[in-house]
Design an enzyme around this catalytic site. Sequence first.
Site, PDB file in Angstrom:
ATOM      1  N   ASP A  28       0.812  -1.220   0.000  1.00 45.75           N
ATOM      2  CA  ASP A  28       0.000   0.000   0.000  1.00 45.75           C
ATOM      3  C   ASP A  28       0.843   1.267   0.000  1.00 45.75           C
ATOM      4  O   ASP A  28       0.500   2.258  -0.649  1.00 45.75           O
ATOM      5  CB  ASP A  28      -0.927   0.012   1.217  1.00 45.75           C
ATOM      6  CG  ASP A  28      -2.250  -0.685   0.942  1.00 45.75           C
ATOM      7  OD1 ASP A  28      -2.389  -1.281  -0.132  1.00 45.75           O
ATOM      8  OD2 ASP A  28      -3.131  -0.633   1.823  1.00 45.75           O
ATOM      9  N   GLY A  57      -6.915   8.338   9.917  1.00 43.62           N
ATOM     10  CA  GLY A  57      -5.508   8.032   9.749  1.00 43.62           C
ATOM     11  C   GLY A  57      -4.904   8.619   8.493  1.00 43.62           C
ATOM     12  O   GLY A  57      -5.604   9.061   7.573  1.00 43.62           O
ATOM     13  N   ALA A  58      -3.576   8.594   8.438  1.00 39.45           N
ATOM     14  CA  ALA A  58      -2.815   9.105   7.295  1.00 39.45           C
ATOM     15  C   ALA A  58      -2.303   7.936   6.460  1.00 39.45           C
ATOM     16  O   ALA A  58      -2.325   6.787   6.891  1.00 39.45           O
ATOM     17  CB  ALA A  58      -1.653   9.961   7.778  1.00 39.45           C
ATOM     18  N   TRP A  59      -1.799   8.264   5.253  1.00 34.38           N
ATOM     19  CA  TRP A  59      -1.390   7.210   4.326  1.00 34.38           C
ATOM     20  C   TRP A  59       0.040   6.750   4.527  1.00 34.38           C
ATOM     21  O   TRP A  59       0.450   5.728   3.978  1.00 34.38           O
ATOM     22  CB  TRP A  59      -1.598   7.645   2.883  1.00 34.38           C
ATOM     23  CG  TRP A  59      -1.087   9.007   2.523  1.00 34.38           C
ATOM     24  CD1 TRP A  59      -1.844  10.147   2.405  1.00 34.38           C
ATOM     25  CD2 TRP A  59       0.250   9.405   2.225  1.00 34.38           C
ATOM     26  NE1 TRP A  59      -1.049  11.214   2.059  1.00 34.38           N
ATOM     27  CE2 TRP A  59       0.234  10.779   1.929  1.00 34.38           C
ATOM     28  CE3 TRP A  59       1.465   8.713   2.165  1.00 34.38           C
ATOM     29  CZ2 TRP A  59       1.398  11.482   1.601  1.00 34.38           C
ATOM     30  CZ3 TRP A  59       2.626   9.414   1.841  1.00 34.38           C
ATOM     31  CH2 TRP A  59       2.570  10.780   1.566  1.00 34.38           C
ATOM     32  N   ASN A  60       0.846   7.463   5.299  1.00 34.41           N
ATOM     33  CA  ASN A  60       2.255   7.076   5.405  1.00 34.41           C
ATOM     34  C   ASN A  60       2.488   5.938   6.397  1.00 34.41           C
ATOM     35  O   ASN A  60       3.344   5.084   6.192  1.00 34.41           O
ATOM     36  CB  ASN A  60       3.118   8.290   5.766  1.00 34.41           C
ATOM     37  CG  ASN A  60       2.698   8.950   7.068  1.00 34.41           C
ATOM     38  OD1 ASN A  60       1.520   8.905   7.448  1.00 34.41           O
ATOM     39  ND2 ASN A  60       3.630   9.569   7.758  1.00 34.41           N
ATOM     40  N   GLU A  63      -7.725   7.108   2.044  1.00 37.58           N
ATOM     41  CA  GLU A  63      -8.293   6.464   0.863  1.00 37.58           C
ATOM     42  C   GLU A  63      -7.243   5.716   0.052  1.00 37.58           C
ATOM     43  O   GLU A  63      -7.562   4.824  -0.744  1.00 37.58           O
ATOM     44  CB  GLU A  63      -8.977   7.491  -0.031  1.00 37.58           C
ATOM     45  CG  GLU A  63      -8.100   8.598  -0.570  1.00 37.58           C
ATOM     46  CD  GLU A  63      -8.095   9.833   0.312  1.00 37.58           C
ATOM     47  OE1 GLU A  63      -8.011  10.945  -0.237  1.00 37.58           O
ATOM     48  OE2 GLU A  63      -8.180   9.684   1.549  1.00 37.58           O
ATOM     49  N   GLU A  76      -2.538  15.408  15.235  1.00 46.19           N
ATOM     50  CA  GLU A  76      -1.127  15.151  14.959  1.00 46.19           C
ATOM     51  C   GLU A  76      -0.898  15.572  13.516  1.00 46.19           C
ATOM     52  O   GLU A  76      -1.243  14.858  12.585  1.00 46.19           O
ATOM     53  CB  GLU A  76      -0.824  13.666  15.178  1.00 46.19           C
ATOM     54  CG  GLU A  76       0.634  13.405  15.508  1.00 46.19           C
ATOM     55  CD  GLU A  76       1.471  13.099  14.281  1.00 46.19           C
ATOM     56  OE1 GLU A  76       2.088  14.063  13.762  1.00 46.19           O
ATOM     57  OE2 GLU A  76       1.495  11.955  13.846  1.00 46.19           O
ATOM     58  N   GLY A 118       1.432  18.426  10.659  1.00 43.22           N
ATOM     59  CA  GLY A 118       2.705  18.460   9.958  1.00 43.22           C
ATOM     60  C   GLY A 118       3.830  19.059  10.779  1.00 43.22           C
ATOM     61  O   GLY A 118       3.674  19.447  11.931  1.00 43.22           O
ATOM     62  N   GLU A 124       6.327  22.324   4.623  1.00 38.58           N
ATOM     63  CA  GLU A 124       6.548  20.888   4.709  1.00 38.58           C
ATOM     64  C   GLU A 124       6.475  20.270   3.312  1.00 38.58           C
ATOM     65  O   GLU A 124       5.514  20.475   2.576  1.00 38.58           O
ATOM     66  CB  GLU A 124       5.498  20.238   5.613  1.00 38.58           C
ATOM     67  CG  GLU A 124       5.725  18.745   5.811  1.00 38.58           C
ATOM     68  CD  GLU A 124       4.690  18.113   6.717  1.00 38.58           C
ATOM     69  OE1 GLU A 124       5.056  17.251   7.525  1.00 38.58           O
ATOM     70  OE2 GLU A 124       3.501  18.491   6.610  1.00 38.58           O
ATOM     71  N   LYS A 177       2.099  24.474  18.586  1.00 42.11           N
ATOM     72  CA  LYS A 177       1.809  25.420  17.504  1.00 42.11           C
ATOM     73  C   LYS A 177       0.935  24.741  16.453  1.00 42.11           C
ATOM     74  O   LYS A 177       0.000  24.006  16.794  1.00 42.11           O
ATOM     75  CB  LYS A 177       3.115  26.013  16.942  1.00 42.11           C
ATOM     76  CG  LYS A 177       3.921  26.778  17.998  1.00 42.11           C
ATOM     77  CD  LYS A 177       4.986  27.675  17.414  1.00 42.11           C
ATOM     78  CE  LYS A 177       6.221  26.957  17.010  1.00 42.11           C
ATOM     79  NZ  LYS A 177       7.351  27.844  16.665  1.00 42.11           N
TER      80      LYS A 177
END
Length: 498
Positions: free
Chosen positions: A99, A155-158, A184, A256, A258, A393, A463
């Site tokens: 993935d 959640g994130a893709w990484n 996705e 959580e 960048g 980022e 921040k």
Amino acid sequence: MTASTLLKPFIAKSTKDCLAANIKQGRRHTLINPVTAKPQNYYYHQTQSTELQHALECATQAQASWASESPGHRASILRTAATIMSQNKELLSEMETSDTGRVIRETKYDVDEGAECLNYYAGLANTLGGEMYKLPGSSLGYTLREPLGVTVGIGAWNYPLQGALWKSVPALAFGNSMIFKPSEYTPSTALWLAEECYAEAGVPEGVFQVVLGDGQVGEELVQSDLVSKISFTGSAEVGRRVYETAARGMKNVTMELGGKSPLIIFDDADLENAVSASLLANFYSNGQVCSNGTRVFVHESIIEEFVDRLVERTKKLRIGDPRDVNTDIGPMAHNDQFEKVLRFVDIGVKEGATLLHGGKRVNDLPEELRDGYFLSPAIFTNCTDDMTICKQEVFGMFMSILSFTSEEEVISRANNTEFGLAAGVFTRDIQRGHRLVDNLQAGVTWINNYNLAPMNLPWGGVKYSGLGRENGLGGVESWTQLKSVYVEMGNVECDYPK
């Protein structure tokens, strides 16, 4: 999962009939293999509003009974889940690599860390509670640690497996239910966690559910009045929108987001360790880590020696098929991120930074890999703080090296960012190390290492890098609330007339 598999959301069954039979299918998503840039044999349909509402109602019903179970019972189920996860290490790591494009030895470590997370919170679940206070007149007070209710994880893709675990494990350990929406791009391991791990371990139906789709699905969940808490991992831009929506419903949040984190290397640092950490802080997971130390500040007296050794070791990194245990660098996770990194390379060059190494598509690969999202790690020198590449980022293998002369100067420059997720310091002077991290505006810091995240240390930023904490005891506070109880042992003192 077999070839040509339709991935389905993991939603509790309807008590009336088969819910999905009467629902129009949502938009189709086909998973793309980042190694080849070709479609995988897996696809899914976006979870529709009717299904989401059903999942929320099921989560509400299931949460009440789950919270009434003893902490020891919940802990036992989590330990069983840890065992199941460890037994499926090869399968899970292969799914995660397919993935995300992350190399297999990294994703195997993620499985080990996932089992550690389950066991850690299983241990806390049965030991943490409230406190008792002695009050005047033999009265007493105590606190009850209670779950928040129905929660949402996005959640994130990484790091799809890690993200699902960091959110769901403490939530479930303390009696919450959760609806989790993976990215996705990377839904596979979250579905496995729900179906093959939690359900098999004994987590009751409706306590952990997985829905599928893009940001529209997450937005509907965040807006629901049935939800009491949202934990989101992703970009600062999207995180702000999620936070704004949650605030309108006075919902608890953990964000959580960048980072543009500084890694500061003093002239007395162990040079080889500093180079090793810089490589890991920028190129691990193909550079797609929110806490990466992408602004590398090097003392002017050692910068030439540092850069020479850094480039020398970077050239030795093996780029290729992430399923090969000898590979160091795999492809970017998807085409959008691949193109984004190349755009930032162009911006860096146009703004006057020196592209010393990499930053290009890798073509020297076997035929079956040449269309994949492979990039060479980019190293920029002659950078200044006002350059776009030093402020925004990038989220890829993209290192900006900056020179500094004094401790006071580098602290000021390191803090001159809207982000505050992480920071690192390399020095043999341990007093200086402590002094630096005390003055750096970041939620997670390291002295003489980088990007390590043991389960018992809280994780989160300051921040625009986020709110709240995951992991450790900080994770307990993020998934519970305290109720105060006053117990009167005497008469009610009242000076009103009788």
